[in-house]
Design an enzyme around this catalytic site. Structure first.
Site, PDB file in Angstrom:
ATOM      1  NE  ARG A  39     103.560  53.138  50.852  1.00 54.75           N
ATOM      2  CZ  ARG A  39     102.811  52.736  51.875  1.00 54.75           C
ATOM      3  NH1 ARG A  39     103.193  51.736  52.626  1.00 54.75           N
ATOM      4  NH2 ARG A  39     101.673  53.342  52.138  1.00 54.75           N
ATOM      5  NE  ARG A  47      99.450  53.905  60.558  1.00 49.54           N
ATOM      6  CZ  ARG A  47      99.930  54.423  59.439  1.00 49.54           C
ATOM      7  NH1 ARG A  47     100.808  53.739  58.732  1.00 49.54           N
ATOM      8  NH2 ARG A  47      99.518  55.591  59.021  1.00 49.54           N
ATOM      9  CG  ASP A  79     104.937  61.303  59.344  1.00 53.13           C
ATOM     10  OD1 ASP A  79     104.031  61.736  58.610  1.00 53.13           O
ATOM     11  OD2 ASP A  79     104.815  60.277  60.039  1.00 53.13           O
ATOM     12  CB  CYS A 136     102.003  49.262  58.513  1.00 53.43           C
ATOM     13  SG  CYS A 136     102.077  50.719  59.529  1.00 53.43           S
ATOM     14  CE  LYS A 153     103.245  59.370  52.287  1.00 52.19           C
ATOM     15  NZ  LYS A 153     102.236  58.696  53.124  1.00 52.19           N
ATOM     16  CG  ASN A 154     100.884  62.042  54.511  1.00 53.41           C
ATOM     17  OD1 ASN A 154     100.842  61.093  53.724  1.00 53.41           O
ATOM     18  ND2 ASN A 154     101.641  62.035  55.584  1.00 53.41           N
TER      19      ASN A 154
HETATM   20  C1  EPZ Z   1      98.617  60.137  59.133  1.00 46.91           C
HETATM   21  O1  EPZ Z   1      98.372  58.771  59.400  1.00 46.91           O
HETATM   22  C2  EPZ Z   1      99.769  60.142  58.141  1.00 46.91           C
HETATM   23  N1  EPZ Z   1      99.361  59.438  56.922  1.00 46.91           N
HETATM   24  C3  EPZ Z   1     100.986  59.465  58.767  1.00 46.91           C
HETATM   25  O2  EPZ Z   1     102.058  59.579  57.841  1.00 46.91           O
HETATM   26  C4  EPZ Z   1     101.356  60.212  60.041  1.00 46.91           C
HETATM   27  O3  EPZ Z   1     102.432  59.534  60.662  1.00 46.91           O
HETATM   28  C5  EPZ Z   1     100.159  60.247  60.993  1.00 46.91           C
HETATM   29  O4  EPZ Z   1      99.018  60.825  60.320  1.00 46.91           O
HETATM   30  C6  EPZ Z   1     100.427  61.053  62.247  1.00 46.91           C
HETATM   31  O5  EPZ Z   1     100.799  62.339  61.887  1.00 46.91           O
HETATM   32  C7  EPZ Z   1      98.551  60.075  56.044  1.00 46.91           C
HETATM   33  O6  EPZ Z   1      98.152  61.204  56.242  1.00 46.91           O
HETATM   34  C8  EPZ Z   1      98.192  59.312  54.806  1.00 46.91           C
HETATM   35  P1  EPZ Z   1      96.552  58.930  62.911  1.00 46.91           P
HETATM   36  P2  EPZ Z   1      97.053  58.356  60.219  1.00 46.91           P
HETATM   37  O7  EPZ Z   1      95.202  58.406  62.612  1.00 46.91           O
HETATM   38  O8  EPZ Z   1      95.962  59.292  59.952  1.00 46.91           O
HETATM   39  C9  EPZ Z   1      95.869  55.787  66.405  1.00 46.91           C
HETATM   40  C10 EPZ Z   1     103.821  58.847  56.524  1.00 46.91           C
HETATM   41  O9  EPZ Z   1     104.951  58.454  56.826  1.00 46.91           O
HETATM   42  N2  EPZ Z   1      94.532  55.605  65.811  1.00 46.91           N
HETATM   43  O10 EPZ Z   1      96.719  60.378  63.197  1.00 46.91           O
HETATM   44  O11 EPZ Z   1      96.849  56.908  59.966  1.00 46.91           O
HETATM   45  C11 EPZ Z   1      96.973  55.341  65.473  1.00 46.91           C
HETATM   46  O12 EPZ Z   1      97.187  53.950  65.598  1.00 46.91           O
HETATM   47  C12 EPZ Z   1     102.614  58.374  57.297  1.00 46.91           C
HETATM   48  O13 EPZ Z   1     103.566  59.659  55.589  1.00 46.91           O
HETATM   49  C13 EPZ Z   1      93.625  54.774  66.443  1.00 46.91           C
HETATM   50  O14 EPZ Z   1      93.918  54.180  67.478  1.00 46.91           O
HETATM   51  O15 EPZ Z   1      97.536  58.547  61.726  1.00 46.91           O
HETATM   52  C14 EPZ Z   1      98.148  56.157  65.934  1.00 46.91           C
HETATM   53  O16 EPZ Z   1      98.743  55.525  67.051  1.00 46.91           O
HETATM   54  C15 EPZ Z   1     102.997  57.359  58.353  1.00 46.91           C
HETATM   55  N3  EPZ Z   1      92.397  54.595  65.889  1.00 46.91           N
HETATM   56  C16 EPZ Z   1      97.505  57.476  66.363  1.00 46.91           C
HETATM   57  O17 EPZ Z   1      96.114  57.185  66.589  1.00 46.91           O
HETATM   58  C17 EPZ Z   1      92.008  55.241  64.735  1.00 46.91           C
HETATM   59  O18 EPZ Z   1      90.858  55.063  64.296  1.00 46.91           O
HETATM   60  C18 EPZ Z   1      97.586  58.589  65.322  1.00 46.91           C
HETATM   61  O19 EPZ Z   1      97.174  58.033  64.090  1.00 46.91           O
HETATM   62  C19 EPZ Z   1      92.950  56.081  64.102  1.00 46.91           C
HETATM   63  C20 EPZ Z   1      94.207  56.254  64.662  1.00 46.91           C
END
Ligand code: EPZ
Length: 417
Positions: A397, A122, A305, A117, A22-23
């Site tokens: 999802r 996020r 995850d 969420c 998915k990702n």
């Molecule tokens: C990706 O989300 C994945 N989703 C998530 O999978 C996964 O948990 C996550 O990466 C971490 O591996 C997809 O790829 C579609 P991040 P993403 O930006 O990119 C903070 C699933 O279950 N952050 O790496 O949204 C954020 O809040 C999903 O398949 C900021 O503060 O995660 C988090 O605490 C859930 N500002 C941390 O960084 C930003 O601009 C890592 O988030 C971006 C992120």
């Protein structure tokens, strides 16, 4: 609202085939906006988030020529609308992945801010800072991120912290920017590397994907792509844990063992037998589970995850495990539900202390996010009597036919309307 009913006590045996990630498919669908023509995407997982992303790129002007089971053909010759509406973005945070491609393609993007969420606020501040580094002017107005850019220019940008979709967004924008872009402190997830490979196949010039520094030489255009989505390492980990927790013997097919190194190490530490082959892993339980401490971390560390699923496993280990979640601020929503099934878990800040118990007992439980719902199904596989998991739309999802795949392995599991 569908529910899933699981009757505990059945060992899992046999073979399960992992679907496309998915990702990996979500960023690739967003990347089609960078091309003008027919893009073929094969082995896409049949999950709700893919439907949402296909709807979103269609809203932006793409023609869906074909969307049969796992094969999507998208014609992006006529992308003309820069607005990603709230009703679509609010159901799926990954919609923010169209920001970079729209700025590169149309010079404008208007994407609703994703709501938070269950697992955390996020924000996308790091995405925005990276795009501004490339020269985009970005304003936040009425819940929308509104960006404009006459022509994106290459830049040297260091991400303040690792963000998977943030890395993807800025990398996609930089592909069509003028000149060289150096991105540091980037995500190293296999899905980032896969996206770079797909873009390079179409004429992009991206080096360093998979390391913490990516260098991109801007090009004027990309050819449409034809790609096969890489297997979902999180789905693979979920079924490996299902085999381990039921003390079963399962061959997990169509997976990439090297993407699961950190998970495999911890499963072995817990006493699970793993036999890795080219693109499959055989998982066997050994009757007893040893407690294991884990800290989640960006790739190649232990994937956040997989944290909930691994915690379920540890609720039955012989001893105490410490599980620390370092990536998201609120990813222990599954703990309360596991405790209702008899698990012994204490939360102290970002660490959960799990003391193994003899047996879990079935109960009606509720899922809060995709991976939390998976962990509750895993708990149901071994709990006494029945477990009823509601809000299974979370599962739909990101997991293709979960109850079918588990039934084929011998689980007593069914979906009720
Ligand atoms: C990706 O989300 C994945 N989703 C998530 O999978 C996964 O948990 C996550 O990466 C971490 O591996 C997809 O790829 C579609 P991040 P993403 O930006 O990119 C903070 C699933 O279950 N952050 O790496 O949204 C954020 O809040 C999903 O398949 C900021 O503060 O995660 C988090 O605490 C859930 N500002 C941390 O960084 C930003 O601009 C890592 O988030 C971006 C992120």
């Amino acid at each position: 609202m569908d529910k899933i009913i699981v009757e505990g006590g059945h060992k899992l045996n046999g073979r399960v085939r992992i679907s496309g990630a998915k990702n990996a498919v979500l960023p690739v669908l967003a990347a089609t906006l960078l091309t003008q023509g027919k893009n073929e995407i094969r082995e896409a997982p049949q999950v709700r988030d893919v439907d949402t992303m296909v709807r979103l790129v269609s809203e932006l002007g793409a023609e869906v020529d074909h969307f049969e089971s796992d094969h999507v053909v998208l014609d992006t010759s006529g992308i003309d609308n820069p607005v990603a509406p709230y009703d679509l973005v609010s159901t799926m945070r990954a919609s923010c992945l169209v920001l970079g491609p729209l700025l590169a393609r149309l010079g404008e993007a208007k994407v609703s801010l994703p709501g938070g969420c269950a697992i955390g606020a996020r924000p996308i501040d790091l995405h925005i800072k990276g795009l501004e580094a490339l020269g985009a002017k970005i304003k936040l107005e009425k819940g929308y991120v509104h960006g404009t850019a006459k022509k994106l220019k290459g830049a040297h940008h260091v991400f303040e912290s690792v963000t998977v979709t943030g890395t993807m967004n800025v990398m996609m924008a930089a592909v069509l920017a003028e000149g060289e872009t150096v991105l540091e402190n980037v995500a190293r997830e296999p899905e980032v590397t896969f996206l770079a490979e797909v873009l390079n196949e179409s004429g992009a010039k991206i080096g360093g994907a998979g390391t913490d520094k990516i260098i991109i030489q801007g090009v004027s255009s990309l050819r449409p792509f034809d790609c096969k989505i890489l297997p979902d390492r999180i789905e693979a980990a979920t079924y490996m844990i299902a085999a381990a927790i039921t003390d079963g013997d399962v061959d997990v097919l169509n997976c990439v063992p090297s993407h699961l190194e950190a998970i495999n190490q911890k499963l072995r530490e817990a006493g699970v037998t793993l036999e890795e082959k080219q693109n499959s892993i055989r998982v066997r339980g050994n009757g007893e589970l040893a407690p294991v401490h884990i800290r989640t971390h960006p790739y190649p560390g232990f994937a956040t995850d997989v944290q909930a699923q691994f915690m379920t496993l540890m609720t039955l280990a012989k001893g105490r495990s410490m599980i620390t979640e370092t990536v998201f601020e609120n990813r222990f929503m599954h703990v309360a539900e596991l405790k209702r099934m008899g698990a012994d878990i204490l939360i102290e800040g970002h660490t959960a202390l799990v003391t193994g118990v003899k047996q879990l007992s079935g109960a009606p439980v509720m899922a809060t996010d995709l991976r939390a719902s998976a962990c509750l199904v895993l708990a149901g596989l071994v709990a006494e009597r029945d477990t009823v998991v509601s809000r299974v739309y979370h599962i739909d999802r990101g997991y293709q036919n979960m109850e079918k795949k588990l039934s084929q392995l011998g689980a007593a599991i069914r979906r009720v309307k």
